[in-house]
Write an enzyme that holds these catalytic residues in place. Structure first.
Site, PDB file in Angstrom:
ATOM      1  N   SER A 271      -9.930 -18.200  20.332  1.00 10.59           N
ATOM      2  CA  SER A 271      -9.049 -17.150  20.869  1.00 10.59           C
ATOM      3  C   SER A 271      -8.233 -17.629  22.059  1.00 10.59           C
ATOM      4  CB  SER A 271      -9.857 -15.910  21.226  1.00 10.59           C
ATOM      5  OG  SER A 271     -10.663 -16.135  22.348  1.00 10.59           O
TER       6      SER A 271
ATOM      7  N   THR B 248     -14.247 -14.404  21.497  1.00 17.60           N
ATOM      8  CA  THR B 248     -14.575 -13.460  22.574  1.00 17.60           C
ATOM      9  C   THR B 248     -13.812 -13.708  23.867  1.00 17.60           C
ATOM     10  OG1 THR B 248     -16.424 -14.838  23.295  1.00 17.60           O
ATOM     11  CG2 THR B 248     -16.908 -13.118  21.677  1.00 17.60           C
ATOM     12  N   ASP B 249     -13.275 -14.931  24.029  1.00 18.59           N
ATOM     13  CA  ASP B 249     -12.639 -15.247  25.311  1.00 18.59           C
ATOM     14  C   ASP B 249     -11.441 -14.360  25.618  1.00 18.59           C
ATOM     15  OD1 ASP B 249     -14.523 -17.161  25.746  1.00 18.59           O
ATOM     16  OD2 ASP B 249     -13.244 -18.873  25.271  1.00 18.59           O
TER      17      ASP B 249
ATOM     18  N   THR C 156     -15.731 -17.867  17.772  1.00 14.86           N
ATOM     19  CA  THR C 156     -17.089 -18.362  17.507  1.00 14.86           C
ATOM     20  C   THR C 156     -17.692 -17.730  16.259  1.00 14.86           C
ATOM     21  OG1 THR C 156     -17.450 -18.878  19.824  1.00 14.86           O
ATOM     22  CG2 THR C 156     -19.413 -18.549  18.517  1.00 14.86           C
TER      23      THR C 156
HETATM   24  N1  ASP Z   1     -14.142 -20.047  22.360  1.00 19.50           N
HETATM   25  C1  ASP Z   1     -14.445 -18.877  21.650  1.00 19.50           C
HETATM   26  C2  ASP Z   1     -13.185 -18.034  21.510  1.00 19.50           C
HETATM   27  O1  ASP Z   1     -12.473 -18.233  20.543  1.00 19.50           O
HETATM   28  C3  ASP Z   1     -15.516 -18.099  22.283  1.00 19.50           C
HETATM   29  C4  ASP Z   1     -16.062 -17.039  21.389  1.00 19.50           C
HETATM   30  O2  ASP Z   1     -15.510 -16.679  20.395  1.00 19.50           O
HETATM   31  O3  ASP Z   1     -17.141 -16.526  21.745  1.00 19.50           O
HETATM   32  O4  ASP Z   1     -12.893 -17.201  22.312  1.00 19.50           O
END
Ligand code: ASP
Length: 402
Positions: free
Chosen positions: A102, A135-136, A59
């Site tokens: 991610s 973050t995932d 993100t």
């Molecule tokens: N979908 C995103 C990721 O790549 C979520 C994020 O980065 O907060 O994990």
């Protein structure tokens, strides 16, 4: 900014350009961002430090597309240009490692990232690395980096590896990627002190150990916590504070980093009335290890036990985790299917890590050629080695070979 830092900046003020660096990355582009960021094309650096930013995606790299969905679209340089303040602390280089959500990051990518980071940190002028990541699965990459630092590297290296990301998209009001990146750069400029972890996650101005951190909220900017432990430090304006007696390094394994991840490991979550059918299915598959999330201290439903025994007899390594958010797996219960039974059958206890992290560590250990040799030559010593890696507190009690 503190008065002291202002004075230092003044004293150290020098006309210095960001240099292009030698190539280290996959799809990599290291660029000179100084001229675009600063009017006069010169940097005002606090010290002669360089932080290398590995952009992986997530993100923090997103923009909203025409359909209104977030998609990774920003390069590391584009992100850095939005936070010119980072140049107050160090010189910056960018490696565009990948530009993916991610959910698409694999253990193989983590291994490649680990190798590139270790190579980068060998350069004397590099003081630390920041990884921008979705973050995932950020906690898994952080953990993998911490377990895959070679012994030699971590004994001699005081350079931090800091992972960060954002919960809000790049074009959202209050995009937290900018403050997270700036704080992470500050941490990356700070030498790793004795007794503090080398690989950390910096998010919302808190610093968390790779071994303990988890994403515990799906949307808040304070999404990262370390259940049962708390943060190991924090960033306050321009200063970085670590708590005394923070968690030690995560690693300390004796065998070198494997070239490739050759082992497959699956996770099974125990449920009430579980008869171990999924474990039986896995026995027939090309997998070398199974991580089982048990109840509470790691205990399993009694009817699941025979399948666990079959898996161990079939040569699969079994490591016990817990479905509970925090706390250690332990043999405190004596009923059928308890942790006591699974230890007797030959399973290993996974310590305080989440099942996803335990899976990565088991994949990593079962891919070490030297560990596999040991497994053949001396299975009991190998099990002690595994237990030592997962939970040294228990290995001493459970294995007399230590
Ligand atoms: N979908 C995103 C990721 O790549 C979520 C994020 O980065 O907060 O994990």
């Amino acid at each position: 900014m503190s008065k002291l830092l202002k004075k230092l900046k003044h004293a150290l003020k020098q006309k210095k350009k960001i240099s292009k660096s030698e190539s280290v990355g996959v799809e990599e582009r290291v660029v000179d961002i100084s001229e675009e960021v600063l009017d006069d094309g010169y940097l005002d650096v606090q010290e002669d430090k360089t932080v290398v930013i590995f952009a992986v995606g997530g993100t923090i790299a997103t923009r909203t597309n025409e359909e209104g969905y977030l998609v990774p679209a920003m390069s590391g340089e584009e992100l850095c240009k939005e936070v010119p303040e980072i140049l107050d602390f160090c010189n910056v280089e960018v490696v565009n490692f990948s530009c993916v959500q991610s959910t698409a990051v694999t253990p193989e990518m983590m291994l490649e990232l680990s190798k590139q980071i270790q190579k980068t940190l060998q350069r004397p002028e590099v003081s630390g690395v920041v990884v921008t990541h979705g973050t995932d699965t950020l906690e898994e990459t952080a953990y993998f980096l911490s377990i895959s630092l070679s012994d030699e590297f971590q004994n001699q290296n005081s350079k931090p590896i800091v992972l960060t990301g954002s919960m809000r998209g790049g074009d959202a009001v209050g995009f937290d990627g900018l403050s997270n990146l700036l704080s992470s750069v500050k941490v990356a400029c700070h030498d790793v002190e004795d007794n503090t972890p080398q690989v950390v996650v910096c998010f919302n101005d808190e610093i968390h150990a790779a071994s303990r951190v988890q994403k515990t909220h799906t949307s808040k900017t304070s999404a990262f916590t370390s259940p049962g432990w708390g943060p190991v430090g924090y960033v306050d304006e321009d200063s970085v504070y670590f708590r005394a007696g923070a968690l030690n390094q995560d690693t300390g394994f004796n065998f070198p980093t494997p070239d490739k991840l050759t082992a497959n490991v699956e996770i099974v979550k125990a449920v009430t009335g579980d008869k171990g059918q999924y474990i039986d299915y896995l026995i027939s598959q090309d997998i070398q290890g199974i991580v089982i999330e048990g109840f509470g201290r790691g205990n399993l439903p009694p009817e699941m036990m025979p399948a666990v025994e079959r898996a161990l007899n079939a040569g699969k390594e079994v490591v016990i985790a817990t479905r509970v958010a925090s706390g250690r797996v332990l043999d405190s219960d004596g009923s059928p299917g308890s942790v006591k039974d699974v230890i007797q059958a030959g399973a290993i206890l996974g310590g305080e890590s989440t099942s996803a992290k335990i899976r990565l560590l088991l994949m990593y250990l079962l891919s070490q050629p030297k560990a596999l040799e040991l497994r053949k030559e001396d299975p009991e010593l190998f099990r002690a080695y595994l237990q030592e890696c997962f939970d040294p507190v228990l290995s001493e009690r459970l294995f007399s070979v230590k």
